[in-house]
Every structure is written in C-alpha cells, then in structure tokens.
Design an enzyme around this catalytic site. Structure first.
Site, PDB file in Angstrom:
ATOM      1  CG  PHE A 186      -1.943  -0.938   1.399  1.00 22.52           C
ATOM      2  CD1 PHE A 186      -3.269  -0.558   1.252  1.00 22.52           C
ATOM      3  CD2 PHE A 186      -1.664  -2.267   1.699  1.00 22.52           C
ATOM      4  CE1 PHE A 186      -4.302  -1.487   1.402  1.00 22.52           C
ATOM      5  CE2 PHE A 186      -2.688  -3.202   1.853  1.00 22.52           C
ATOM      6  CZ  PHE A 186      -4.012  -2.811   1.697  1.00 22.52           C
ATOM      7  CG  ASP A 187       1.033   5.838  -1.795  1.00 22.23           C
ATOM      8  OD1 ASP A 187       2.106   6.167  -1.270  1.00 22.23           O
ATOM      9  OD2 ASP A 187       0.171   6.666  -2.161  1.00 22.23           O
TER      10      ASP A 187
END
Length: 220
Positions: free
Chosen positions: A7-8
């Site tokens: 995940f960003d």
C-alpha cells in the site's frame, strides 16, 4: 497468486493529499516563500531527499528546508489531532479481508517516517501490516521502483506475487517498473493515460480490490 499487497499511504489509504497541499503552502508562507501550486503538486509520491533537492536547486542554500518540513508536519498533525485521520472508503474492509486470507501487507510511503508512523497509529491500522518502508530507507525516490522492491523483499515474496496499490503519477510509474501487479486508485491528481498504459487495473476505490484479488487467486 497474490500473496502480498503493498500500500501507498497518502492519497491511497488516507485522504490526506488535500491536507498536504494546504500545509506545504502554509509552511512556505511561514518562512517567507510563496511556493507555486505546480511545485507542491510535484511533491506527491516523492521522498524527502528528492523534494529537498528540488527546493534547494530553485531557492538556493539559504532556504531552510528542515524548518519548512517541520512547519508542514506540525500543521498536519495538529489538524488530525483535532479532526482524526481521514481514512479512504474500503480501507478497513480490505485490511480485514487480507488478514483473514493471510495475505501479507506492507506500507511503502514516501512520507517521512515520523509523520507516517504517527498517522498509522492514529488511524489504528499499524497492527495489520507486516512491514513498513519509508522514503528515507531507499536511495531513489518514486518513480523509481526501489521502495516497492524493498517492501517485497521484507515480505519475503517475489515481486511477481505482490499487488501494488497507488494513486499518484510517480507511484504508478514506480509500481509498473517494480514488475508486480499494479492497481491505480484515483485521488485528486489526474494520472495521464500514457502513464496508465501497462497497469493491471484501475478502480474507483479500495472497495473494489477484494473482488479482483478473489478472481486473481481463483484463476491460478
């Protein structure tokens, strides 16, 4: 087979890009500089070193980047202490699903480690993740793939078994170059069509990712 999801953070997990834009501008004004909007927009997805180099190249060594960043961070923390961390729709459901399916999770964010750690704890999502990779832990910033490759390494997975979730132009480029699956979830910045060429999919929100993973893993 998807065995890991990377995940960003800003603009992907948390609706914070609008806040960052406001607070970078305010920090500049506080130290006597008018920071152009297009410059602030270009900060998205990039790490501290990359942003600092651009600022100093433009304004010179007299620009106090440490103070600039400090004011921005303080303003953002104060806002979220009063209002909470704005969590993107579908995030908590997706995290619970991945936990249930024993799919590993990593955060790979260019946000400075102190602020990122604080936000993740404040949002009560830190415990879901197996590892955290910050911009200061890799030599090259997005759009280079280093941060995602490092995250996959720390998950002990080949990149080909990882799904990257991103919103920014630099992040999408980095995800493509990393070589795994890359899904673009749009935020406030429009990612040009030419940048999206070669991505795995584009979805309106994190709520749609579960069905994609289900289908991908059933197809193996």
């Amino acid at each position: 087979m998807i065995k890991g999801v990377i995940f960003d953070m800003d603009g992907l997990m948390f609706d914070t890009e609008r806040l960052s834009f406001r607070f970078w501008k305010q920090a500049g004004e506080k130290i006597g500089y008018e920071i152009p909007e297009e410059m602030v927009e270009g900060f998205r997805g990039r790490n501290r070193a990359s942003i600092g180099k651009e600022i100093l190249d433009i304004y010179g060594s007299e620009f106090d980047f440490d103070l600039f960043e400090k004011y921005k961070t303080q303003a953002q923390i104060q806002y979220m202490e009063e209002n909470g961390v704005p969590i993107k729709p579908g995030l908590l459901v997706l995290l619970e699903y991945l936990k249930e399916k024993q799919i590993k999770m990593a955060v790979a964010t260019s946000t400075n480690q102190e602020l990122a750690d604080w936000m993740l704890e404040m949002a009560q999502v830190s415990a879901y993740f197996d590892t955290f990779v910050y911009g200061n832990r890799v030599e090259r910033s997005k759009p280079n793939p280093d941060i995602f490759l490092k995250a996959a390494e720390e998950l002990h997975l080949p990149m080909e078994e990882c799904l990257v979730l991103e919103d920014s132009i630099a992040g999408v480029e980095a995800g493509k170059r990393a070589g795994g699956y890359i899904i673009h979830i749009p935020d406030i910045i429009v990612v040009p069509e030419e940048v999206k060429v070669g991505i795995t999919a584009e979805m309106e929100s994190l709520e749609e990712v579960i069905s994609w993973i289900e289908h991908a893993n059933q197809s193996v």
